[in-house]
Write a protein that holds these residues in place. Sequence first.
Motif, PDB file in Angstrom:
ATOM      1  N   LYS A  40       0.898  -0.997  -0.002  1.00 36.44           N
ATOM      2  CA  LYS A  40      -0.073  -0.394   0.251  1.00 36.44           C
ATOM      3  C   LYS A  40       0.782   0.997   0.140  1.00 36.44           C
ATOM      4  CE  LYS A  40      -3.713   2.441   3.345  1.00 36.44           C
ATOM      5  NZ  LYS A  40      -4.420   1.940   3.891  1.00 36.44           N
ATOM      6  N   MET A  41       1.989   1.195   1.040  1.00 36.76           N
ATOM      7  CA  MET A  41       2.411   2.542   1.031  1.00 36.76           C
ATOM      8  C   MET A  41       3.445   2.883  -0.461  1.00 36.76           C
ATOM      9  SD  MET A  41       5.564   3.568   4.159  1.00 36.76           S
ATOM     10  CE  MET A  41       6.452   1.846   3.062  1.00 36.76           C
ATOM     11  N   MET A  42       3.982   1.590  -0.709  1.00 30.55           N
ATOM     12  CA  MET A  42       4.868   1.715  -2.441  1.00 30.55           C
ATOM     13  C   MET A  42       3.903   2.099  -3.483  1.00 30.55           C
ATOM     14  SD  MET A  42       7.890   1.185  -2.017  1.00 30.55           S
ATOM     15  CE  MET A  42       8.341   0.181  -3.399  1.00 30.55           C
ATOM     16  N   LEU A  48       1.534   9.099  -5.954  1.00 28.00           N
ATOM     17  CA  LEU A  48       2.351  10.680  -5.232  1.00 28.00           C
ATOM     18  C   LEU A  48       4.324  10.964  -6.755  1.00 28.00           C
ATOM     19  CD1 LEU A  48       3.123  10.641  -2.089  1.00 28.00           C
ATOM     20  CD2 LEU A  48       1.649  12.275  -2.731  1.00 28.00           C
ATOM     21  N   GLU A  49       5.039  10.099  -7.090  1.00 31.83           N
ATOM     22  CA  GLU A  49       5.827  10.355  -8.237  1.00 31.83           C
ATOM     23  C   GLU A  49       5.547  10.374  -9.302  1.00 31.83           C
ATOM     24  OE1 GLU A  49       8.747   6.917  -7.417  1.00 31.83           O
ATOM     25  OE2 GLU A  49       9.677   8.016  -5.740  1.00 31.83           O
ATOM     26  N   SER A  50       4.455   9.988  -9.681  1.00 31.90           N
ATOM     27  CA  SER A  50       4.001   9.715 -11.098  1.00 31.90           C
ATOM     28  C   SER A  50       3.458  11.518 -11.360  1.00 31.90           C
ATOM     29  CB  SER A  50       3.453   8.852 -11.360  1.00 31.90           C
ATOM     30  OG  SER A  50       1.875   8.726 -10.162  1.00 31.90           O
TER      31      SER A  50
END
Length: 58
Positions: A40-42, A48-50
């Motif tokens: 879930k965190m990944m 967020l990064e995308s």
Amino acid sequence: MTRGTIPDRWSMRLLWVCALGSAVGLYMVAVERQMQNRDKMMAELGSLESSGDSGEDD
């Protein structure tokens, strides 16, 4: 020797087997939850990064 009762030695072994089985079960549940939280965190980090700053590459 009395019939119909479990000898004390075997009842103690059975108790230890049940305790160890419970401990293993709780360990497996903890590992599964940890894996789910990591996934879930990944996934949140990936989203967020995308959507965020993707121009920073080290």
